[in-house]
Design an enzyme around this catalytic site. Structure first.
Site, PDB file in Angstrom:
ATOM      1  N   MET A   1      81.045  19.952  58.022  1.00  0.00           N
ATOM      2  CA  MET A   1      80.462  21.138  57.416  1.00  0.00           C
ATOM      3  C   MET A   1      80.248  20.965  55.920  1.00  0.00           C
ATOM      4  SD  MET A   1      81.837  25.082  57.354  1.00  0.00           S
ATOM      5  CE  MET A   1      81.635  25.333  59.115  1.00  0.00           C
TER       6      MET A   1
ATOM      7  N   ARG B   1      48.840  32.829  66.298  1.00  0.00           N
ATOM      8  CA  ARG B   1      49.956  33.462  65.597  1.00  0.00           C
ATOM      9  C   ARG B   1      49.545  34.810  65.019  1.00  0.00           C
ATOM     10  NH1 ARG B   1      53.046  29.870  61.142  1.00  0.00           N
ATOM     11  NH2 ARG B   1      51.157  30.302  59.934  1.00  0.00           N
TER      12      ARG B   1
ATOM     13  N   LYS C   1      55.800  29.607  49.212  1.00  0.00           N
ATOM     14  CA  LYS C   1      56.675  30.380  50.087  1.00  0.00           C
ATOM     15  C   LYS C   1      57.965  29.589  50.344  1.00  0.00           C
ATOM     16  CE  LYS C   1      54.671  28.655  54.390  1.00  0.00           C
ATOM     17  NZ  LYS C   1      54.142  28.979  55.722  1.00  0.00           N
TER      18      LYS C   1
ATOM     19  N   TYR D   1      85.053  13.608  63.034  1.00  0.00           N
ATOM     20  CA  TYR D   1      85.231  14.261  64.328  1.00  0.00           C
ATOM     21  C   TYR D   1      84.707  13.400  65.474  1.00  0.00           C
ATOM     22  CZ  TYR D   1      86.046  18.583  61.686  1.00  0.00           C
ATOM     23  OH  TYR D   1      86.544  19.536  60.835  1.00  0.00           O
TER      24      TYR D   1
END
Length: 372
Positions: free
Chosen positions: A311, A130, A35, A263
């Site tokens: 980023m 769950r 998965k 930054y």
């Protein structure tokens, strides 16, 4: 130039990890969990290699993941853990996990409509909270087994903390599951497959292996335990991390002492410095928590991250190898370079998370290259 990073995936390592699992479990059937794009490794390529290496089943979270595998040409049995959508289940010949009677009835109606028999697995909730049956489990499972068109072939549960220092609750879960298993057999249910053991339980709870195990993280060569955990069974075979994340140097820059980097000016050079700008950022899955808090490998040396992760880019302090490094040098974010190695577990500890998140985050957006 493509953005971000390249993930090199060693398929032989994954096959060898599967072999190690079967050695530990005494050749129990392996339900290989692929998965979330095989934990960021690329589900189609990984699934094909796992089937070739002997995995009895594949397991995914949702039907769309299973459909991708079928379109790739994979014909092995696929268990869908959380998405018993009747149309997709029948159209793509999948095995649904049923955790409530509503889903069971919908699948039964579809089976009758299509004049087919459907193999299903039932999930019982022994303490995860769950999905799965909690109360009146015996009665519910017997009722489902009697529904037209359904063949209950498997029973499963899920641990909440098989990686814990204290395994007492996990053992309580095993006891509940085992008691139910015995009752169902006594009531004549011909269930063939019982599975509960995830990666951590494969290593630490042999009594949970039953006749099938359900590894995920171990297939990809990462420990399901913190690297500092005292309960890691070190006597077991060494698993090999299959994913390496590699980035490029976008620029090399000489900066004077007292110069801020990135930054917020959280890193200020204490000397004349040689700063490398690396093609990875938080948009590529490299967390801001690694700001001033992680290392990469360049020229076989550990190089510290300097300043905040951006980023698209991350800066590293190359001052100590200034005379050796060039813009053509490869930057290893996780993986091996010469004698040094950075594991997913190492980064997970620095970010106060788990290696599952590291692998899926870095693997998700990477350009993948496979080694056989």
């Amino acid at each position: 130039m493509h953005r971000g990073v390249e993930a090199e995936i060693d398929l032989s390592a994954i096959a060898n990890n599967l072999k190690a699992i079967t050695a530990i479990t005494g050749n129990k059937q392996v339900i290989a969990v692929v998965k979330a794009d095989a934990y960021g490794h690329g589900s189609s390529e990984v699934a094909a290699r796992l089937v070739k290496a002997g995995a009895a089943y594949l397991s995914v979270a949702f039907c769309d993941e299973a459909k991708e595998l079928r379109h790739y040409g994979i014909k092995a049995p696929i268990i869908v853990l959380f998405d018993p959508d009747p149309k997709d289940i029948f159209d793509y010949n999948l095995i649904p996990v049923i955790g409530d009677k509503k889903s069971a009835k919908a699948l039964s109606r579809e089976a009758v409509k299509r004049h087919k028999k459907l193999i299903v697995h039932i999930k019982v909730d022994t303490g995860m909270g769950r999905i799965g049956f909690i109360e009146n489990t015996t009665e519910n499972l017997i009722e489902i087994a009697q529904m037209e068109g359904l063949i209950v072939d498997g029973l499963m549960s899920h641990f909440s903390d098989s990686d814990a220092q204290d395994l007492s609750f996990a053992k309580t879960q095993i006891s509940k599951f085992n008691d139910l298993r015995k009752v169902l057999i006594k009531n004549g249910l011909n269930i063939k497959t019982f599975h509960m053991a995830n990666s951590a339980a494969i290593l630490s709870l042999p009594e949970s292996h039953f006749n099938a195990v359900r590894p995920g993280l171990l297939l990809y060569g990462s420990s399901p335990f913190d690297s500092s955990a005292s309960n890691f069974p070190s006597a077991y075979p060494r698993f090999e991390q299959a994913m390496s994340i590699k980035a490029r140097l976008v620029a090399l820059r000489n900066v004077p002492a007292g110069f801020p980097i990135s930054y917020g000016r959280t890193f200020v050079t204490k000397r004349d410095s040689f700063i490398g700008v690396v093609s990875i950022g938080y948009a590529d899955g490299y967390s801001r928590l690694f700001s001033n808090n992680a290392e990469v490998l360049v020229r076989g040396r550990r190089i510290p991250v300097a300043g905040r992760v951006c980023m698209d880019l991350t800066m590293v302090d190359l001052t100590d190898i200034k005379d050796e490094v060039t813009e053509k040098d490869e930057v290893v974010v996780i993986g091996r370079q010469d004698k040094e190695f950075i594991s997913a577990n190492e980064l997970a500890l620095k970010a106060n998370t788990i290696s599952y998140e590291i692998l899926t985050s870095l693997g998700r957006g990477s350009k993948k290259r496979y080694k056989n």
